[in-house]
Design a protein around this motif. Structure first.
Motif, PDB file in Angstrom:
ATOM      1  N   GLY A  83       0.788  -1.225   0.000  1.00  0.00           N
ATOM      2  CA  GLY A  83       0.000   0.000   0.000  1.00  0.00           C
ATOM      3  C   GLY A  83       0.820   1.275   0.000  1.00  0.00           C
ATOM      4  O   GLY A  83       0.267   2.373   0.135  1.00  0.00           O
ATOM      5  N   ARG A  84       2.124   1.170  -0.164  1.00  0.00           N
ATOM      6  CA  ARG A  84       2.968   2.361  -0.177  1.00  0.00           C
ATOM      7  C   ARG A  84       3.170   2.879  -1.595  1.00  0.00           C
ATOM      8  O   ARG A  84       3.373   2.098  -2.536  1.00  0.00           O
ATOM      9  CB  ARG A  84       4.334   2.068   0.435  1.00  0.00           C
ATOM     10  N   VAL A  85       3.121   4.197  -1.746  1.00  0.00           N
ATOM     11  CA  VAL A  85       3.447   4.835  -3.026  1.00  0.00           C
ATOM     12  C   VAL A  85       4.959   5.026  -3.060  1.00  0.00           C
ATOM     13  O   VAL A  85       5.514   5.815  -2.293  1.00  0.00           O
ATOM     14  CB  VAL A  85       2.728   6.187  -3.185  1.00  0.00           C
ATOM     15  N   VAL A  86       5.641   4.298  -3.943  1.00  0.00           N
ATOM     16  CA  VAL A  86       7.101   4.373  -4.011  1.00  0.00           C
ATOM     17  C   VAL A  86       7.586   5.185  -5.209  1.00  0.00           C
ATOM     18  O   VAL A  86       8.796   5.360  -5.391  1.00  0.00           O
ATOM     19  CB  VAL A  86       7.732   2.963  -4.040  1.00  0.00           C
ATOM     20  N   GLU A  87       6.659   5.659  -6.020  1.00  0.00           N
ATOM     21  CA  GLU A  87       7.025   6.548  -7.123  1.00  0.00           C
ATOM     22  C   GLU A  87       5.804   7.335  -7.541  1.00  0.00           C
ATOM     23  O   GLU A  87       4.687   6.812  -7.584  1.00  0.00           O
ATOM     24  CB  GLU A  87       7.563   5.765  -8.323  1.00  0.00           C
ATOM     25  N   VAL A  88       6.019   8.618  -7.819  1.00  0.00           N
ATOM     26  CA  VAL A  88       5.006   9.467  -8.442  1.00  0.00           C
ATOM     27  C   VAL A  88       5.611   9.976  -9.740  1.00  0.00           C
ATOM     28  O   VAL A  88       6.739  10.486  -9.748  1.00  0.00           O
ATOM     29  CB  VAL A  88       4.600  10.649  -7.541  1.00  0.00           C
ATOM     30  N   CYS A  89       4.875   9.824 -10.833  1.00  0.00           N
ATOM     31  CA  CYS A  89       5.362  10.275 -12.135  1.00  0.00           C
ATOM     32  C   CYS A  89       4.479  11.414 -12.632  1.00  0.00           C
ATOM     33  O   CYS A  89       3.265  11.247 -12.792  1.00  0.00           O
ATOM     34  CB  CYS A  89       5.360   9.131 -13.146  1.00  0.00           C
ATOM     35  N   ASP A  90       5.080  12.569 -12.841  1.00  0.00           N
ATOM     36  CA  ASP A  90       4.386  13.764 -13.318  1.00  0.00           C
ATOM     37  C   ASP A  90       4.700  13.915 -14.804  1.00  0.00           C
ATOM     38  O   ASP A  90       5.839  14.182 -15.185  1.00  0.00           O
ATOM     39  CB  ASP A  90       4.867  14.988 -12.530  1.00  0.00           C
ATOM     40  N   THR A  91       3.685  13.721 -15.651  1.00  0.00           N
ATOM     41  CA  THR A  91       3.878  13.597 -17.094  1.00  0.00           C
ATOM     42  C   THR A  91       3.081  14.644 -17.851  1.00  0.00           C
ATOM     43  O   THR A  91       1.941  14.947 -17.491  1.00  0.00           O
ATOM     44  CB  THR A  91       3.433  12.194 -17.574  1.00  0.00           C
ATOM     45  N   LEU A  92       3.677  15.175 -18.915  1.00  0.00           N
ATOM     46  CA  LEU A  92       2.977  16.108 -19.802  1.00  0.00           C
ATOM     47  C   LEU A  92       3.098  15.590 -21.223  1.00  0.00           C
ATOM     48  O   LEU A  92       4.206  15.329 -21.704  1.00  0.00           O
ATOM     49  CB  LEU A  92       3.575  17.512 -19.698  1.00  0.00           C
ATOM     50  N   MET A  93       1.955  15.436 -21.902  1.00  0.00           N
ATOM     51  CA  MET A  93       1.935  14.849 -23.238  1.00  0.00           C
ATOM     52  C   MET A  93       1.287  15.774 -24.255  1.00  0.00           C
ATOM     53  O   MET A  93       0.302  16.463 -23.943  1.00  0.00           O
ATOM     54  CB  MET A  93       1.161  13.531 -23.211  1.00  0.00           C
ATOM     55  N   ALA A  94       1.826  15.804 -25.459  1.00  0.00           N
ATOM     56  CA  ALA A  94       1.191  16.516 -26.562  1.00  0.00           C
ATOM     57  C   ALA A  94      -0.140  15.818 -26.856  1.00  0.00           C
ATOM     58  O   ALA A  94      -0.170  14.640 -27.196  1.00  0.00           O
ATOM     59  CB  ALA A  94       2.093  16.487 -27.794  1.00  0.00           C
ATOM     60  N   ALA A  95      -1.256  16.554 -26.708  1.00  0.00           N
ATOM     61  CA  ALA A  95      -2.578  15.921 -26.772  1.00  0.00           C
ATOM     62  C   ALA A  95      -2.875  15.298 -28.126  1.00  0.00           C
ATOM     63  O   ALA A  95      -3.632  14.331 -28.215  1.00  0.00           O
ATOM     64  CB  ALA A  95      -3.662  16.943 -26.408  1.00  0.00           C
ATOM     65  N   ASP A  96      -2.283  15.838 -29.201  1.00  0.00           N
ATOM     66  CA  ASP A  96      -2.579  15.298 -30.524  1.00  0.00           C
ATOM     67  C   ASP A  96      -1.833  14.005 -30.815  1.00  0.00           C
ATOM     68  O   ASP A  96      -1.994  13.420 -31.876  1.00  0.00           O
ATOM     69  CB  ASP A  96      -2.263  16.335 -31.616  1.00  0.00           C
ATOM     70  N   GLN A  97      -1.029  13.536 -29.853  1.00  0.00           N
ATOM     71  CA  GLN A  97      -0.224  12.346 -30.082  1.00  0.00           C
ATOM     72  C   GLN A  97      -0.672  11.117 -29.311  1.00  0.00           C
ATOM     73  O   GLN A  97      -0.048  10.072 -29.409  1.00  0.00           O
ATOM     74  CB  GLN A  97       1.238  12.650 -29.724  1.00  0.00           C
ATOM     75  N   PHE A  98      -1.759  11.228 -28.553  1.00  0.00           N
ATOM     76  CA  PHE A  98      -2.143  10.109 -27.693  1.00  0.00           C
ATOM     77  C   PHE A  98      -3.642   9.866 -27.719  1.00  0.00           C
ATOM     78  O   PHE A  98      -4.447  10.802 -27.726  1.00  0.00           O
ATOM     79  CB  PHE A  98      -1.705  10.371 -26.241  1.00  0.00           C
ATOM     80  N   VAL A  99      -3.995   8.581 -27.722  1.00  0.00           N
ATOM     81  CA  VAL A  99      -5.360   8.129 -27.491  1.00  0.00           C
ATOM     82  C   VAL A  99      -5.302   7.221 -26.268  1.00  0.00           C
ATOM     83  O   VAL A  99      -4.451   6.332 -26.188  1.00  0.00           O
ATOM     84  CB  VAL A  99      -5.923   7.347 -28.695  1.00  0.00           C
ATOM     85  N   PHE A 100      -6.177   7.442 -25.304  1.00  0.00           N
ATOM     86  CA  PHE A 100      -6.158   6.683 -24.056  1.00  0.00           C
ATOM     87  C   PHE A 100      -7.232   5.600 -24.089  1.00  0.00           C
ATOM     88  O   PHE A 100      -8.383   5.865 -24.421  1.00  0.00           O
ATOM     89  CB  PHE A 100      -6.394   7.613 -22.863  1.00  0.00           C
ATOM     90  N   SER A 101      -6.822   4.395 -23.743  1.00  0.00           N
ATOM     91  CA  SER A 101      -7.744   3.258 -23.745  1.00  0.00           C
ATOM     92  C   SER A 101      -7.623   2.541 -22.409  1.00  0.00           C
ATOM     93  O   SER A 101      -6.525   2.120 -22.017  1.00  0.00           O
ATOM     94  CB  SER A 101      -7.397   2.297 -24.887  1.00  0.00           C
ATOM     95  N   TYR A 102      -8.758   2.392 -21.693  1.00  0.00           N
ATOM     96  CA  TYR A 102      -8.743   1.768 -20.372  1.00  0.00           C
ATOM     97  C   TYR A 102      -9.774   0.652 -20.291  1.00  0.00           C
ATOM     98  O   TYR A 102     -10.868   0.775 -20.829  1.00  0.00           O
ATOM     99  CB  TYR A 102      -9.041   2.802 -19.276  1.00  0.00           C
ATOM    100  N   ARG A 103      -9.398  -0.412 -19.584  1.00  0.00           N
ATOM    101  CA  ARG A 103     -10.354  -1.466 -19.251  1.00  0.00           C
ATOM    102  C   ARG A 103     -10.848  -1.210 -17.840  1.00  0.00           C
ATOM    103  O   ARG A 103     -10.051  -1.078 -16.903  1.00  0.00           O
ATOM    104  CB  ARG A 103      -9.692  -2.843 -19.339  1.00  0.00           C
ATOM    105  N   ILE A 104     -12.168  -1.150 -17.647  1.00  0.00           N
ATOM    106  CA  ILE A 104     -12.760  -0.845 -16.352  1.00  0.00           C
ATOM    107  C   ILE A 104     -13.589  -2.041 -15.908  1.00  0.00           C
ATOM    108  O   ILE A 104     -14.610  -2.361 -16.526  1.00  0.00           O
ATOM    109  CB  ILE A 104     -13.634   0.410 -16.440  1.00  0.00           C
ATOM    110  N   PRO A 105     -13.190  -2.732 -14.847  1.00  0.00           N
ATOM    111  CA  PRO A 105     -13.960  -3.914 -14.368  1.00  0.00           C
ATOM    112  C   PRO A 105     -15.385  -3.536 -13.987  1.00  0.00           C
ATOM    113  O   PRO A 105     -15.626  -2.445 -13.447  1.00  0.00           O
ATOM    114  CB  PRO A 105     -13.164  -4.375 -13.152  1.00  0.00           C
ATOM    115  N   ALA A 106     -16.313  -4.421 -14.280  1.00  0.00           N
ATOM    116  CA  ALA A 106     -17.709  -4.189 -13.935  1.00  0.00           C
ATOM    117  C   ALA A 106     -18.119  -4.975 -12.677  1.00  0.00           C
ATOM    118  O   ALA A 106     -19.288  -4.979 -12.307  1.00  0.00           O
ATOM    119  CB  ALA A 106     -18.611  -4.598 -15.105  1.00  0.00           C
ATOM    120  N   THR A 107     -17.152  -5.615 -12.045  1.00  0.00           N
ATOM    121  CA  THR A 107     -17.448  -6.416 -10.849  1.00  0.00           C
ATOM    122  C   THR A 107     -17.372  -5.557  -9.596  1.00  0.00           C
ATOM    123  O   THR A 107     -16.861  -4.445  -9.604  1.00  0.00           O
ATOM    124  CB  THR A 107     -16.452  -7.574 -10.741  1.00  0.00           C
ATOM    125  N   ASP A 108     -17.863  -6.114  -8.484  1.00  0.00           N
ATOM    126  CA  ASP A 108     -17.821  -5.415  -7.199  1.00  0.00           C
ATOM    127  C   ASP A 108     -16.384  -5.335  -6.688  1.00  0.00           C
ATOM    128  O   ASP A 108     -15.580  -6.227  -6.945  1.00  0.00           O
ATOM    129  CB  ASP A 108     -18.693  -6.144  -6.161  1.00  0.00           C
TER     130      ASP A 108
END
Length: 259
Positions: A234-259
């Protein structure tokens, strides 16, 4: 005629013209490096005023597909195609295969990737980063700032912050190249097994300095992403602060539908 009717709503003529120019670029009729027709040429082509064309070009520039130089006109950008940023990019199998997330994704899309390390060393943790790491603001952390290229074009900057008590025992984290699989592989090598990665995204306009670093037009859209790397304890051992050119990325995520 200033507007056209479509779907029951009036569409301004300048929007129609802008959409047509954008579609020509996306279809390859206007190729990277080619000049968009001049204002006078567009006035003649569309039979509208110069003011209408100028408003249309504001919309075209907002698409991120052209570079505009004062006194020279607008040129179609020679930028690499959009790269998918998927929810499985941090699979452990990638790290075990010796590939960090960025390099694995670039390879899958057939692109040539390069990473330049801009800074690596001790830094006082900014307040937001410290809160995410569960430490006091100003506490010393290891910071690693990188600039990512795709096919020779800068597309992303990222700064990783690692708690000093974690980083000090992993000498590879201080090296220019942390080795196969990147810093996450090195953290896992030293017993920090990951349970999840939690990301927060915000779309905004680039600052002047950010636009310069990513070779964007001033005020171009960017995606600001901050990620917490959370261990099984449960410890956060890294934080990554990222800036991306918006025209270069499409974001795709899988979201569980279970409890």
């Amino acid at each position: 005629m200033g507007t056209a009717v479509g779907g029951g709503r009036a569409v301004p003529r300048y929007v129609q013209i802008a959409d047509e120019i954008v579609q020509q670029i996306r279809a390859g009729l206007l190729k990277p490096g080619e000049m968009v027709p001049s204002e006078s040429e567009l006035v003649e082509r569309y039979g509208v005023s110069g003011g209408t064309i100028r408003k249309a070009m504001v919309e075209v520039r907002a698409s991120g597909l052209v570079d505009t130089r004062h006194g020279k006109g607008s040129m179609v950008k020679d930028r690499p195609p959009v790269r998918l940023r998927s929810s499985d990019r941090f699979r452990r199998s990638h790290r075990r295969g010796g590939k960090a997330a960025y390099l694995a994704e670039s390879e899958q899309s057939g692109a040539t990737a390069k990473v330049n390390l801009l800074y690596s060393g001790a830094l006082d943790a900014p307040a937001e980063i410290a809160e995410r790491l569960g430490i006091e603001a100003g506490t010393q952390v290891l910071a690693r700032r990188r600039l990512y290229f795709r096919n020779g074009t800068p597309v992303e900057t990222a700064t990783s912050y690692v708690p000093w008590d974690v980083a000090k025992d992993i000498p590879e984290l201080f090296a220019e190249n942390p080795g196969p699989g990147g810093i996450y592989a090195r953290l896992e090598d030293h017993g920090h097994e990951f349970a999840e990665f939690v990301e927060t995204l915000q779309a905004r306009l680039a600052t002047k300095a950010e636009a310069s670093e990513l070779a964007l037009n001033p005020g171009a859209p960017v995606v600001h992403l901050i990620r917490n790397a959370v261990t099984e304890e449960g410890r956060v051992v890294e934080v990554c602060d990222t800036l991306m050119a918006a025209d270069q990325f499409v974001f795709s995520y899988r979201i569980p539908a279970t409890d």
